[in-house]
Design a protein around this motif. Structure first.
Motif, PDB file in Angstrom:
ATOM      1  N   PRO A 236       0.788  -1.237   0.000  1.00 50.96           N
ATOM      2  CA  PRO A 236       0.000   0.000   0.000  1.00 50.96           C
ATOM      3  C   PRO A 236       0.815   1.280   0.000  1.00 50.96           C
ATOM      4  N   TYR A 237       2.138   1.156  -0.118  1.00 52.34           N
ATOM      5  CA  TYR A 237       3.000   2.351  -0.083  1.00 52.34           C
ATOM      6  C   TYR A 237       3.097   2.947  -1.486  1.00 52.34           C
ATOM      7  N   VAL A 238       1.969   3.460  -1.936  1.00 52.33           N
ATOM      8  CA  VAL A 238       1.837   3.952  -3.305  1.00 52.33           C
ATOM      9  C   VAL A 238       1.075   5.268  -3.290  1.00 52.33           C
ATOM     10  N   THR A 239       0.994   5.894  -4.453  1.00 48.60           N
ATOM     11  CA  THR A 239       0.145   7.059  -4.596  1.00 48.60           C
ATOM     12  C   THR A 239      -1.283   6.583  -4.904  1.00 48.60           C
ATOM     13  N   VAL A 273      10.756   8.610  -1.524  1.00 45.40           N
ATOM     14  CA  VAL A 273      10.256   9.451  -0.443  1.00 45.40           C
ATOM     15  C   VAL A 273       9.125   8.712   0.257  1.00 45.40           C
ATOM     16  N   GLY A 274       9.054   8.836   1.571  1.00 40.90           N
ATOM     17  CA  GLY A 274       8.000   8.168   2.313  1.00 40.90           C
ATOM     18  C   GLY A 274       8.367   6.738   2.648  1.00 40.90           C
ATOM     19  N   ASN A 275       7.408   6.009   3.170  1.00 36.73           N
ATOM     20  CA  ASN A 275       7.650   4.641   3.622  1.00 36.73           C
ATOM     21  C   ASN A 275       7.483   3.641   2.483  1.00 36.73           C
ATOM     22  N   GLY A 276       7.864   2.402   2.752  1.00 40.01           N
ATOM     23  CA  GLY A 276       7.723   1.354   1.747  1.00 40.01           C
ATOM     24  C   GLY A 276       9.046   0.702   1.420  1.00 40.01           C
TER      25      GLY A 276
END
Length: 424
Positions: A236-239, A273-276
């Motif tokens: 779920p680490y998506v736009t 950038v961000g999690n994942g």
């Protein structure tokens, strides 16, 4: 005439803005097809630096008409701020900027929902920008979204905002323990922005269909990258949208068979950038050097980007997913000082090696990269505009990537400025 899609081949931040700016000189239309103001495309030319979040990056090179397509979610207040910044650079937007009447709005309640939902996730937070992108797409697919054409009917707009806010306030108070939002205040704050945006709203898909009939050149610009695609990325680490080639068609109204070129943009290394999951991430001095030399901080948020070696397993996946038939390589110069440069050619997973990018995030997280090492070229590539003038070791590095992916680099960027570009 060509219809070219410019697609991020990694996790976004690949330098698409510069490439679109270069290509737009020969395009009659430049179309942004998805995402929102969470994307920042940085342009550098002459002595000017400007970051665009919603307006297509083709505005400053040539006379192309720029379209914000139906697949984009638009914060009207953020858009007006951007319009004013562009106009400060003496750009006349009349007859050059068009906004799809079918594009959905990001409203203040979407931003509030974005932040409270991220907060409630705790350690499982996605790492969103908090700009309301995801909740706006939720409204869209829930069929309660408000579109640009709703701005043309004040009574209907106000009624829809009040209706949506009634349900949202119930959730804010009873689920998240937050104060309710005031509909009257929200409507009043939106009015000035709405009046400034309304003149640009029109049927953009019809404009593009006519452009195809007339044989005009169209450039489709994505935000984020293929590995952040809501269907094909590291979920779920998506736009919340589809940055891939398929999203370009649905987000603009261009039919798939009209597309002639799919250009993937990749850095000479990787960032996220961000999690994942990020198999080649470097939590050492090499990663810090990439971040420092590449100025890897988010154009929208300023957040430091996670950095690592180039992942060819992921890049090949993006090439296949999008049908990329040309590539552009950015930030080659960032590698100029490295004694050794690595690229990931395989993943090791459960004792086996594979060149196939896993579709489940858990396996991407568990994957151990298998590297091939290259001797660094240890000389500057900045300002080089002819491929033959590159250091031999840099050319070998580029050739290896081309052989692995099966696609040639038509453009190689050796710095942030327009002039620091090799076109082959």
């Amino acid at each position: 005439m060509p219809v070219r899609i410019v697609i991020g081949a990694q996790w976004g931040d690949e330098g698409k803005g510069k490439i679109v700016d270069l290509l737009s000189a020969d395009a009659q239309y430049v179309v942004r097809y998805q995402g929102g103001a969470n994307a920042g495309h940085t342009l550098k030319f002459d002595n000017t630096t400007i970051v665009l979040h919603l307006i297509p990056s083709g505005l400053f090179n040539g006379n192309s008409k720029c379209i914000i397509g139906n697949g984009v979610v638009i914060d009207p207040i953020a858009l007006v701020e951007e319009l004013e910044e562009v106009q400060e650079h003496d750009v006349d937007l009349e007859g050059r900027l068009f906004i799809s009447s079918s594009a959905h709005l990001i409203l203040p309640y979407h931003k509030v929902l974005d932040k409270v939902k991220e907060k409630s996730r705790g350690s499982d937070a996605i790492g969103t920008t908090g700009r309301g992108i995801g909740p706006a797409y939720v409204s869209k697919v829930s069929r309660i979204g408000i579109r640009m054409d709703d701005l043309l009917d004040e009574n209907a707009l106000n009624s829809k905002i009040r209706k949506n806010l009634k349900d949202i306030n119930v959730a804010l108070e009873n689920v998240y323990g937050e104060d309710p939002l005031d509909a009257d205040k929200m409507i009043e704050e939106l009015k000035p922005a709405i009046e400034k945006v309304k003149p640009f709203v029109c049927n953009t898909s019809q404009k593009l269909h006519q452009a195809l009939i007339d044989g005009e050149s169209i450039l489709l610009e994505g935000a984020q990258g293929s590995l952040l695609d809501v269907d094909h990325g590291t979920y779920p680490y998506v736009t919340s949208s589809c940055p891939t080639a398929g999203g370009a068609c649905t987000g603009s109204g261009i039919p798939p068979l009209a597309v002639t070129h799919a250009m993937g943009i990749t850095k000479a290394y990787c960032t996220r950038v961000g999690n994942g999951p990020f198999p080649t991430e470097l939590d050492d001095e090499y990663g810090e050097t990439l971040r420092k030399n590449g100025q890897e901080f988010g154009a929208t948020t300023g957040r430091p980007r996670r950095c690592g070696w180039l992942d060819l397993v992921a890049l090949k996946y993006a090439v296949q997913l999008n049908g990329m038939n040309e590539l552009a390589l950015t930030k080659l110069d960032v590698l100029d000082d490295f004694d050794e440069i690595k690229v990931c050619t395989e993943y090791e997973l459960d004792g086996k090696t594979s060149r196939v990018f896993p579709l489940d995030t858990e396996n991407v997280e568990k994957a151990t990269p298998v590297y091939k090492a290259f001797e660094g070229w240890k000389s500057s590539t900045r300002d080089i505009s002819n491929f033959e003038d590159l250091p031999e070791k840099a050319k070998n590095y580029i050739s290896f990537i081309e052989d692995y992916t099966g696609v040639k680099f038509n453009i190689i960027s050796t710095g942030p400025k327009r002039s620091e570009t090799i076109v082959r």
